[in-house]
Design a protein around this motif. Structure first.
Motif, PDB file in Angstrom:
ATOM      1  N   ASP D 100     -30.364 -14.596 -55.138  1.00 57.97           N
ATOM      2  CA  ASP D 100     -31.390 -14.419 -56.164  1.00 57.97           C
ATOM      3  C   ASP D 100     -30.781 -14.267 -57.550  1.00 57.97           C
ATOM      4  O   ASP D 100     -29.741 -13.612 -57.717  1.00 57.97           O
ATOM      5  CB  ASP D 100     -32.208 -13.144 -55.885  1.00 57.97           C
ATOM      6  CG  ASP D 100     -33.154 -13.311 -54.723  1.00 57.97           C
ATOM      7  OD1 ASP D 100     -33.355 -14.440 -54.247  1.00 57.97           O
ATOM      8  OD2 ASP D 100     -33.707 -12.281 -54.279  1.00 57.97           O
ATOM      9  N   VAL D 101     -31.432 -14.811 -58.546  1.00 59.88           N
ATOM     10  CA  VAL D 101     -31.044 -14.571 -59.928  1.00 59.88           C
ATOM     11  C   VAL D 101     -31.286 -13.089 -60.248  1.00 59.88           C
ATOM     12  O   VAL D 101     -32.366 -12.575 -59.963  1.00 59.88           O
ATOM     13  CB  VAL D 101     -31.877 -15.448 -60.888  1.00 59.88           C
ATOM     14  CG1 VAL D 101     -31.511 -15.165 -62.339  1.00 59.88           C
ATOM     15  CG2 VAL D 101     -31.698 -16.925 -60.552  1.00 59.88           C
ATOM     16  N   PRO D 102     -30.299 -12.392 -60.808  1.00 61.46           N
ATOM     17  CA  PRO D 102     -30.512 -10.972 -61.160  1.00 61.46           C
ATOM     18  C   PRO D 102     -31.584 -10.830 -62.246  1.00 61.46           C
ATOM     19  O   PRO D 102     -31.684 -11.669 -63.141  1.00 61.46           O
ATOM     20  CB  PRO D 102     -29.146 -10.531 -61.712  1.00 61.46           C
ATOM     21  CG  PRO D 102     -28.164 -11.566 -61.299  1.00 61.46           C
ATOM     22  CD  PRO D 102     -28.936 -12.839 -61.128  1.00 61.46           C
ATOM     23  N   MET D 103     -32.349  -9.771 -62.142  1.00 58.23           N
ATOM     24  CA  MET D 103     -33.440  -9.541 -63.097  1.00 58.23           C
ATOM     25  C   MET D 103     -33.299  -8.168 -63.763  1.00 58.23           C
ATOM     26  O   MET D 103     -32.631  -7.290 -63.240  1.00 58.23           O
ATOM     27  CB  MET D 103     -34.795  -9.615 -62.379  1.00 58.23           C
ATOM     28  CG  MET D 103     -35.115 -10.977 -61.791  1.00 58.23           C
ATOM     29  SD  MET D 103     -35.392 -12.221 -63.076  1.00 58.23           S
ATOM     30  CE  MET D 103     -35.231 -13.736 -62.098  1.00 58.23           C
TER      31      MET D 103
END
Lengths: 330, 330, 330, 330, 330, 330
Positions: D100-103
């Motif tokens: 997942d792309v970090p948020m």
């Protein structure tokens, strides 16, 4: 439940007629419980004999399909016996409810034996009736058909199957689960692969190995995509046409997971991309009209997963009523 | 799931820290998978060994308790390892996850044998660990305790049970279902009835016959009403005090149906009038603190029935964490 | 449903015993349907007579409480007849199910008349029985008590009510709805306000006007806060003690909305801050033990709103079983 | 989770094979996690690279679409890799999961920057792969396409969009929300309006202003009504045919709200009158077959709203699998 | 909604009075919308000013708490203004609804600024009113208190917090999320740590680091276990007693996740082992009675997760009504 | 709800524009409440007058359809006024909301009289408007049409009905329930049977008796099967073509149970095998375009049964918007 004490009410008092007082025959008023006493005399006359097969501990995934026979019976009061489309009243025929096959809690083999025995008894004593098994998971189909063969050893049996899966898994892995009934029948010599027609396969729910096994055994399969292109009715009629030239009795098995999951929230194994309600009912009607179709079952419907207004339980019940209508239209 | 490709991102780019970036240890970061390679070296050090026992086809009613081991693991991320009430951090101890016992789809006897074998292996190789079995239905308890006995034949075993039912049904009726584990252990000579303490019985969920059998076998039972009057903690301590004088190892079994159904929508067999969450956690904590309690299980929790925010799955997970805290407080 | 065709099975075949084969008496095996034929002979012996009162179109808010009698009967199979706490088996007493009072779809006045008539018949023919009405909404209570008065004109009647509301609304506004039963009985002279005890009121669910009316009429009310402080059991016993000195027969009415909404998702009118399950059962038990309590009802439980595992339907059923146990303990 | 301790089990003991023991490849067995170590060598070979984009705090209405990447991965085990309709096994190709792309929790601008960066990295290092972004809400599409442009600055990009909305809202109102991605791309010069094709618009879910903006910018839109008349497949092929003459790479974005709400209970913004499952899958398949389609996303699916058996999560997963099949059929 | 066309009905026709025709004041009839015109004159007289703060995109986990202000207002019609326990009618006081603070879709910083501004305006113009903020997630508390400080710069502010968490996370990780409000106030110098009292912490929902930070800053915390032992009311009074000696105004913040999850299905972050409804209402009442408590909020209640009969929304509403009652009892 | 206190905010502070700041007209911004004052002047201009008819205690089965008028109004904010398919903006026309017809709790006859009176008033004062009644159950249709006849005694009225049922039950059984409206109108001489066209009947939901009554009275009925074969649009146009030659005004009644239950979980009486959403909207559009259609209703939708994202409430709302669009297209 009606008030059971009317006699003691003063004669001067007029009850209102019960709700739904109009002369409507609901399905629960039509289907009679079969008693041992009445059995012999009814064995000739009955058009439909229903038997509950509340077994789902043989299901690969956790399933409450064992609750469907009860839910099916409770749903009867939501349907009349009169089919408006065909102007036919089921109440003109006799339908019996033979109750549920007894099950064992921890010995699945015995459950399966019980089903075979019960099926053999029913197929034997009701030679003119359509036997309708209400599952339960799909493992019961192999047992019902084995019971049919025991009762009518001389008959060659064919199968029409509505399903998203082949149900041809290897029994040596995990025994006669709901993934295996068709292979079970092939390997036990009860039904030839080439006498099986599976309609509705699609998507990512089978394996190449199973397809190869199907082809080796001559199992006929028509994917949902192809059936849609030709027409569901036409597909079923076509399959029946070929099959009927070879077999004496055709068994129809309806795995409710053939439905698109939007139509069947109460079938955990139903999938995106499956049949619509209209398609399934069209297919069942077409099958029921064929004179060699002598038995059917409805499997893998888990009422505990259904949404509040019970669309799937009602649809499962409608499948049976559609089948009965088709039989009357022969 | 973390982004797996950080190396290729230009060094000049600064990612934000992941959500929950603070130095929090969540439970899923604490519990390590047990690998065969690491097993020998860890066998001395591990404080807790978890094993999933995903069997519920042996349940009298249709059950999805076989899904609890997976749901339990997914719930870990909702909990930190730090218990504020006791100022204790579970992360100071070692916890291993041994995975799930393999099951067979249609042969329940083999499932039970597999559990016995797995339990024996774990009790043998992890002599210093608390073995925590995550069910599954209550039939697994008999198998876990049999495995314990195989591994430590010289030890006398006692049981503390939180339950709404005796679980003393006759095995000759329907085999080793979830209604039978305590009788199974008595009849197989693994645990004496008089070494069993059942806390939480109440209401209309048992029979006189079972009570008589319990009394004949010397099974101790304390109804919820009596336990409440004395105090749950005091009741548990009292039972443990007596039991510990006689046995070497105490096995704690938590049937989640001991809870009031308002607290446990995900336990179909839970009932009105059962324990509150606070009472169960108090009881588990009291049991966990006793030095002879060497194993525990959590059974009969069906995540498929739980409501949207999963109160029951979270509570089942909290039961384990409370047990672990109690062990650390010894 | 048992398999109905056993005779035809070959004698050589041994069925497994049905699931739950152990000698357990479930509630549905205990309660017998009342038939007109058997009524006269049973009229002396019956301890409990149940009557369904499926009316909720008289409810202020849309309600499916008319479905509770059916749901109540279906829940019987989840309970045994044996109460472990008290070591009492209900099966030693006779319980009859008189079925449901017939209703009219659009004429609520006639529905109410039907209830009065049915109640009068039952109270007349079963002088030694506890009549247990299963609602329906709270409007039925006024009708049941009017029927009681018709049957036993010489008796003075008192009421113990568990409720979150006064149920003293003005009938001239909207007729005999579920907000009015107590006022209905006062204004029709059937029960004096001072012979009514309402336990469980709390929060923001009543009005000052209704409180003033209650006080003018001498209706006794004990808020939940006060009842908790004194003890639920003690409060009920105290009320009964006073009431019994004045009246001949006491009618217990349990409006399930007295429960905290966390315990009663199937009672739309339940509220935050209400009784716990344990409190209600304690109160019902205390009331049932009093020798002058001769009838009871359970109202305002809507099974269509309940959550999946039916906590509220089960609790409503438990209320009846607790009442029956209390009666046996007299 | 498999039992992790097999080595220590005595060799004499034969485990049963795990459930589903047959040689089935499930999707979770096919897709490999991408590790930094393996990335370089795989960068040439991978056919599909999946990246989770768990951002939905940029959604106009409260949304849990940020949970879809996790739900998507959990659903893999419900699907095999073998597509029976096309006789194609996805397992013959390589699929990687990049995580997942970090948020960031409170800085949506940084979330968007992170997506652009992650997309640029992936499009740069996997020039031969189809990049599949699993949203998240529709705001992520603008970021994914910006990342694509950064990585391949020389390429002209076109878009095929399945959607009930234009997604052309003015960014000056409320920033880059899920109502704006297409306008965002137009205004930032990344994609020309005339290189966008939106299929599926219908009903009362857009405004005249947005339609005028679409027409000013040359955005092509085909309402669901018109697409149905022409055929979904034919419509998509037609759009692709025109678009492919002008652009180098086509990005396919599937806003799940294009579905009729009966098929998509887990998409709060889905509407009555939208696409059926069969139509969407037909459209995705047609798009996937085109050689210039190099990336895709699936957005606005909120698993927290889905019903019990997760029809929408399964359908979202099926969309990806259908896309992958289409790619293999090129 | 009442029929809006009565004038044109012939005078000879008598409508029935509307349902609920009795002279009941429901909460929605009591609370008046605040209009700009009426504001100046009402600014002295209003006892309660409600403001909706529909922000939850700042929540760590996906949240629909932004829907609570609307759900709160819709729930008003389920409550009367009369509290029977205390014989107090809220309708004797003036309550105004100031509407919702405007929010931005993608710029959370601006949302927070808007809240500070709106709070400052309200605290400034309604010096005699209790300002009641209806969240939204817990990040709003820091903003409401900053607005209070802006409006009344000379006052020292203290906080009473009901919560399962410290809400003291580091803002440098992820900005002013719902995990940070208390630290936000400390670090910005608005409230001293030693002027904060947190009641209700328990279980595995905090970290040792946060506890150490709390202790360094002098934040007072009383675990639920300790508060239960002392009595919730006594605990709150004790905290208030100490706090009131030091501060001018006390702000009460009620994070609904302090509740046990069985009582709060609509609070995703609620936990097993939390407060009961009765405990929370007791605590709120005790706080409301203190003369220095001048404002309050209710946060983290997500109506989209609530079960069918909306127990959590009703409970959240009851918290406000209990607060108002407490204020009247001063 | 907008923040109501903007004037007091310092002029130097710029609020963000509200969410959805773009110039979108949502349906709730279009439809104006009708006030008695404005009524006369608007009586000429209004195109659509909506009236809520919250009556469902006259329903055979327990129903919450009385909640639909409120749910319908709350759903308005999910729709814009602009129909993209037809490029038409409803906001160019005037729509008024006349509120709800007052109801009585226990006197259903008076409820029905109130509906007749309200309908007569509306049809009288709004001669140029389409009157749109939002039920409620189907019993209201007879009352709306009787009101229409009272207002316009000289007009001959015809009916187009979408329904799964005949709704021709005998009123002497249970009065004017939701099973009787068509017979009610025939027997009271308001509409001739031969001026009624029922489209959508199918399956097992009617009786032979009702079919015979329909045929005796000349009621036209087109089963769903036949309508599908001919085309829904063509069927409706055909019916209207015949009907328009004989009558002055056509009343369209949409019983939502005509839908397949998969599309209408919020219609308990919906059935397997009914219409799809697309079919119903197509039929409504076709009817609305006919110049003689002057009124319509939507009945039997129970929002309390709908699933989480409210597909059925949204669909019911879409039916109204589609009707309005059709009227504009005349």
């Amino acid at each position: 439940m009606n008030f059971l004490y009317p006699k003691l009410v003063p004669a001067s008092f007029t009850w209102t007629r019960p709700e739904n007082g109009a002369p409507v025959t609901k399905v629960h008023e039509w289907i009679e419980p079969l008693s041992s006493e009445s059995a012999p005399e009814k064995s000739k006359a009955a058009d439909f004999v229903i038997v509950g097969v509340p077994l789902s501990r043989s299901s690969i995934s956790a399933s409450g399909a064992s609750e469907f026979p009860d839910a099916f019976r409770r749903a009867w009061k939501s349907f009349t016996t009169y089919n408006l489309d065909e102007d036919i009243d089921l109440a003109e025929r006799i339908a019996l409810d033979a109750g549920d096959v007894p099950m064992h809690v921890t010995d699945i083999r015995r459950c399966h034996e019980n089903i075979v025995t019960a099926a053999a008894v029913l197929f034997d004593h009701f030679p003119n009736s359509k036997i309708c098994a209400i599952g339960g998971d799909h493992s019961i189909t192999a047992m019902m058909v084995k019971g049919l063969q025991q009762a009518r050893a001389q008959e060659r049996i064919g199968i029409i199957q509505f399903d998203t899966h082949f149900d041809l898994r290897d029994l040596s892995d995990n025994g006669p689960s709901n993934g295996t009934p068709m292979r079970n029948l092939i390997e036990s010599g009860v039904v030839k692969g080439s006498d099986m027609y599976n309609i509705g396969l699609h998507g990512f729910f089978n394996t190449k190995d199973l397809k190869q096994y199907a082809e080796e055994q001559g199992v006929h399969y028509i994917t949902l995509g192809k059936a849609r292109k030709k027409g569901i009715k036409e597909t079923v009629e076509d399959c029946l046409g070929h099959l009927a030239t070879r077999v004496d009795t055709i068994y129809l098995t309806v795995d409710m997971d053939v439905l698109d999951i939007a139509y069947a929230p109460g079938v955990p194994a139903s999938t995106p991309g499956g049949m619509t309600t209209a398609e399934l009912l069209e297919g069942v009607m077409a099958a029921a009209k064929h004179p060699k179709v002598g038995a059917m079952d409805i499997v893998c419907l888990d009422p505990l997963k259904d949404t509040l207004v019970q669309p799937t339980v009602k649809l499962g019940t409608h499948v049976f009523l559609t089948f009965a209508t088709g039989v009357m239209l022969r």
